[in-house]
Write a protein that holds these residues in place. Structure first.
Motif: not given
Length: 295
Positions: A101-123
């Motif tokens: 689920c987190l990887l799915h969210a990360i994929e969406i956030f990176t597509d939206m250019g929300r890299f700080s959010m993607a980083a938070k969820h990679h953590m």
């Protein structure tokens, strides 16, 4: 079945009915999208009811269904948020599903250019790999990706926090060169800030110990010279004095002198498990060399 669980089950039934009606011919012609939105809302209500009943797997599944509908409706932020909500529920019962689920969210956030959010969820993914779904290589990979995204967003403090986790874990895996590189990099960046300057000694201390693990005769002394040149105040620290005593003990092949130096330091500043693990490796290398000389 508790009342909250029963409510959740009822919401699921209502959501499924909405989706069924939306998929029919007349549903597609008249209000199919609104029915899907209603179903999404019902799945969200179901998930919250299951959360109150502490039915974590059911709550995660309901949030996942809401995320799937949001994705079909091109509601990217809602889909990502529901995926994160699902992951938070799955963390309590099924860590592999939480990661998905987190990887799915990360994929969406990176597509939206929300890299700080993607980083938070990679953590968050890294933390699961570190503590629950143990896989240190995947843990390191996710911390590194988080650091890369944070760095790209000029969030250098957050990036360094992730990199220090990479260094910590790399050293435990005896990947000393990678760990040294990071400790030196973060230590140097600390020297650029008056607020963080003093913390550089901790990073140089760790890096120097790892240099001693690699090569006490050459790398260790060179590291101390390098760090004192970069940060002259390091030479006055208790950490530097311990390192100097360790190098002297190794040169003299005195395990007793090594042990006394470590005990003296530890009596004032407690050494954590990471330090004690590295120091034990240095001591073992000393005793092995001692045994070779006796033979």
């Amino acid at each position: 079945m508790s009342s909250n669980e029963a409510r959740g089950t009822d919401y699921i039934a209502q959501a499924e009915a909405k989706l069924k009606s939306a998929s029919g011919f007349f549903g597609r012609m008249f209000g199919g999208t609104s029915k899907q939105e209603e179903a999404m809302e019902l799945y969200g209500r179901a998930a919250n009811a299951f959360k109150m009943a502490k039915k974590w797997s059911a709550a995660g599944q309901a949030f996942s269904e809401a995320a799937n509908i949001a994705e079909r409706l091109q509601m990217k932020h809602d889909s990502a948020q529901s995926s994160v909500d699902a992951a938070n529920c799955y963390k309590k019962s099924e860590s592999d599903k939480a990661i998905t689920c987190l990887l799915h969210a990360i994929e969406i956030f990176t597509d939206m250019g929300r890299f700080s959010m993607a980083a938070k969820h990679h953590m968050a993914v890294a933390e699961i790999y570190e503590t629950e779904h143990v896989d240190i290589d995947q843990c390191i990979a996710n911390y590194e990706q988080a650091a890369d995204y944070y760095r790209g967003e000029e969030s250098n403090s957050a990036a360094n926090k992730c990199l220090l986790k990479v260094a910590f874990l790399s050293a435990q895996q005896e990947k000393y060169e990678r760990a040294i590189e990071i400790y030196e990099q973060v230590g140097a960046s600390c020297l650029e800030s008056q607020l963080l300057k003093y913390s550089a000694k901790d990073h140089f201390f760790r890096a120097a110990l790892l240099h001693i693990c690699v090569d006490a005769g050459v790398d260790g002394p060179r590291a101390l010279d390098k760090y004192t040149e970069m940060f002259p105040a390091f030479q006055d620290s208790r950490e530097f004095k311990l390192l100097r005593k360790i190098l002297d003990a190794i040169e003299e092949q005195s395990v007793d002198a090594f042990t006394d130096a470590v005990k003296e330091y530890d009596s004032i500043s407690r050494l954590d498990q990471w330090y004690t693990g590295i120091l034990l490796k240095i001591k073992k290398a000393m005793t092995a060399e001692e045994g070779e000389e006796l033979r």
